[in-house]
Design a protein around this motif. Sequence first.
Motif, PDB file in Angstrom:
ATOM      1  N   ARG A   4     -56.261  -0.125  86.385  1.00 46.96           N
ATOM      2  CA  ARG A   4     -57.010   0.006  85.203  1.00 46.96           C
ATOM      3  C   ARG A   4     -57.186   0.802  84.474  1.00 46.96           C
ATOM      4  NH1 ARG A   4     -61.971  -2.848  88.533  1.00 46.96           N
ATOM      5  NH2 ARG A   4     -61.511  -4.948  88.676  1.00 46.96           N
ATOM      6  N   GLU A  18     -62.132  -5.772  77.952  1.00 44.30           N
ATOM      7  CA  GLU A  18     -62.565  -6.044  79.331  1.00 44.30           C
ATOM      8  C   GLU A  18     -63.351  -7.229  78.438  1.00 44.30           C
ATOM      9  OE1 GLU A  18     -64.164  -2.779  82.214  1.00 44.30           O
ATOM     10  OE2 GLU A  18     -63.819  -2.130  80.403  1.00 44.30           O
ATOM     11  N   SER A  27     -55.940   1.406  80.114  1.00 44.92           N
ATOM     12  CA  SER A  27     -56.837   1.313  79.256  1.00 44.92           C
ATOM     13  C   SER A  27     -55.855   2.975  78.528  1.00 44.92           C
ATOM     14  CB  SER A  27     -58.290   1.755  79.893  1.00 44.92           C
ATOM     15  OG  SER A  27     -57.862   2.825  80.897  1.00 44.92           O
TER      16      SER A  27
END
Length: 190
Positions: A184, A120, A188
Amino acid sequence: MSKNKRDKDINNVISTGITVTSNNIVERVFLISPIIGDKLKSLRNLKKFTLGEVANRSGFSAQAISLCERAKRMPSPNMLLVLAKIYDYSEEELFKYREETIIDSVERYGQEAPVSVLNEYEILMNARENSYPLSESSPSLIKEDQGSGYIVEKKIPKEYLDLGAEPATEEELQMAKAYLLALRSIKSEK
């Protein structure tokens, strides 16, 4: 090993991110800055909510919320959106705290920070590099009067999505937010 004993051992982390428990067991401890955790805990305390009450209102477990408050886990964007509503706090501000946590974690712990935080951080730094700096001479600087007499300066990314002359509706914005959160979470999981 009892929970309190384990927490005490984890607090004895050496700078490498590895701790040795009383049983000589080596554990890997992820090092995250406490910025967002401290903010979440202070917001919960201001509302005088227990972890259980927040868990019931949010749908997240009390353990997950506690881990985030104690800087043992980074809160997901989805968790921040839900907690912002529960605490009646600005989503944008919580995301700023999350960004500060990511930056501080990498600056403090370097490669000892969790891989997800390092990833990130890379994304965040790339996004910042691709934005125009705030300056009076920048042609892509927007100044908006927010109705309170304050002028807010906003950066416009170098590349942005042009939706034409018609602004996006509230429903389109909510759908876009949900889509980005889904992307996202998929990213992840990989």
